[in-house]
Design an enzyme around this catalytic site. Sequence first.
Site, short mmCIF file in Angstrom:
data_model
loop_
_atom_site.label_atom_id
_atom_site.label_comp_id
_atom_site.label_asym_id
_atom_site.label_seq_id
_atom_site.Cartn_x
_atom_site.Cartn_y
_atom_site.Cartn_z
N TRP A 189 -2.09 2.02 -6.64
CA TRP A 189 -0.81 1.33 -6.49
C TRP A 189 -0.91 0.03 -7.31
CZ3 TRP A 189 0.18 -2.70 -2.31
CH2 TRP A 189 1.51 -3.06 -2.26
N LYS B 150 6.94 2.97 5.62
CA LYS B 150 7.31 4.36 5.31
C LYS B 150 7.43 5.21 6.57
CE LYS B 150 5.70 2.59 1.56
NZ LYS B 150 6.11 2.43 0.20
N ASP C 258 -6.58 1.20 2.83
CA ASP C 258 -5.15 0.92 2.79
C ASP C 258 -4.45 2.19 3.29
OD1 ASP C 258 -2.54 0.31 2.30
OD2 ASP C 258 -2.77 -0.07 0.15
N1 KET Z 1 -0.23 0.27 -0.11
C1 KET Z 1 0.20 1.29 -0.87
C2 KET Z 1 -0.78 2.27 -1.35
C3 KET Z 1 1.57 1.38 -1.21
O1 KET Z 1 1.96 2.39 -1.96
C4 KET Z 1 2.48 0.41 -0.75
C5 KET Z 1 3.89 0.47 -1.13
C6 KET Z 1 1.98 -0.60 0.06
C7 KET Z 1 0.62 -0.66 0.36
C8 KET Z 1 2.81 -1.71 0.62
O2 KET Z 1 3.86 -1.34 1.36
P1 KET Z 1 4.57 -2.38 2.36
O3 KET Z 1 6.01 -2.19 2.14
O4 KET Z 1 4.12 -3.73 2.01
O5 KET Z 1 4.10 -1.96 3.72
N2 KET Z 1 4.31 1.14 -2.10
C9 KET Z 1 5.69 1.39 -2.54
C10 KET Z 1 6.59 0.18 -2.57
C11 KET Z 1 6.09 -0.98 -3.38
O6 KET Z 1 5.65 -0.82 -4.51
O7 KET Z 1 6.12 -2.10 -2.80
C12 KET Z 1 5.66 2.13 -3.87
O8 KET Z 1 4.57 2.37 -4.42
O9 KET Z 1 6.74 2.52 -4.34
#
Ligand code: KET
Length: 441
Positions: free
Chosen positions: A171, A288, A252
């Site tokens: 990511w 999610k 993560d």
């Molecule tokens: N870790 C991973 C692996 C991840 O894909 C995300 C979010 C997060 C943490 C953080 O999510 P949060 O909303 O802070 O709980 N990924 C998606 C959104 C973004 O980029 O912020 C994405 O990859 O589309």
Amino acid sequence: MAMMARTIRNSASRRTMMMSRPIFGLRSMSSWWKNVEPAPKDPILGVTEAFLADPSPDKVNVGVVSLSLSLDLTDGAYRDDNGKPVVLDCVREAERRIAGTSFMEYLPMGGSVKMVEETLKLAYGDNSEFIKDKRIAAVQSLSGTGACRLFADFQTRFNPGSQIYIPVPTWSNHHNIWRDAQVPQKTYHYYHPETKGLDFKGLMDDVKNAPEGSFFLLHACAHNPTGVDPTEEQWREISQLFKAKNHFAFFDMAYQGFASGDPARDAKSIRIFLEDGHHIGISQSYAKNMGLYGQRVGCLSVLCENEKQAVTVKSQLQQLARPMYSNPPLHGAQIVSTILGDPELKSLWLKEVKIMADRIIGMRTTLRESLEKLGSPLSWEHVTKQIGMFCYSGLTPEQVDRLTSEYHIYMTRNGRISMAGVTTGNVGYLANAIHEVTKSS
Ligand code: KET
């Protein structure tokens, strides 16, 4: 009346005079940021911005079968089969119960104790001995991003000079997070572009060759962006090697439930490390799996040697949070604790997670079949082999650019498709566009 009009005129002209008078010192005050360059666009959220700015009149037609659809398959946000964002029924019910609450005060620096308690059960297991023995230092975080950042800051503060090993690819924000926390980054092999699967040998070699006691970032399940996870057997081998090398694993877990449809099954990697006696760190997110994206609710936990150490570590995590944001937001935490604290709502949530995961799995099959029916000369087996929200399609950045400019289909330039945005209504359009840009490659 006339006097009043004159007064207004006078005060207006006085204002104009004051505004046109040069104000000394202002220019020098504002000039210190004149050399600030525009920040580079975020590879994920920047694409969504471009989608929103697309003037195509058919943009609103997402989900409707049309030859000039506009699709946003960029970020990992779940859509229903009509392409609409989803608020889970369990969340609506929890909000109904919370509505009218008279409590709007600060949460403690570590957040909602009840929410954290329930969240730990999801990662460590309902009957976890570590929870019973109070060996886990845990705080509510600003979703998964906040948990990673808090951990990275904790790492710098108490293990200055240590590095973090990050998978290739990962990511994109992982790099930003550890960079801003001043932790030097190393990478480890993860994905094999030819097999479109796990590079297990490369991964194990890198784990073996890293200096004793290194920090590794691991995706607990539904690896982003590849959708490729180690098997249970491979996790066991990874865990054993970590043990031998005395490495520290930071998991993560942003997609618990989205890999298999069952949150407990998706925590298998973590449970294996726990069985093997590791001290680990975990980032958890409800963005999610509960659809609470904008509520920013998550949890950072660190498994310690004993209760005393856990109390100490928690106090330091709170100490890191206090000058940054003082304490985390209340509403999302209330939603989560209301759902997980009520057996009926919890089982409704588990059903809804499974529905979301199953819809994505179904769309993978349809996308692959549609490409095969169109006579694509390429293999699309990986579309159904990969799991979680994303399909790491193998499309090149140039092919992605063509999808955007010719078909108004938006995705990250690394070829990652958010399968959560694919629907019965748009999968045919997507398959056709992918076929058009790949058939001569
Ligand atoms: N870790 C991973 C692996 C991840 O894909 C995300 C979010 C997060 C943490 C953080 O999510 P949060 O909303 O802070 O709980 N990924 C998606 C959104 C973004 O980029 O912020 C994405 O990859 O589309």
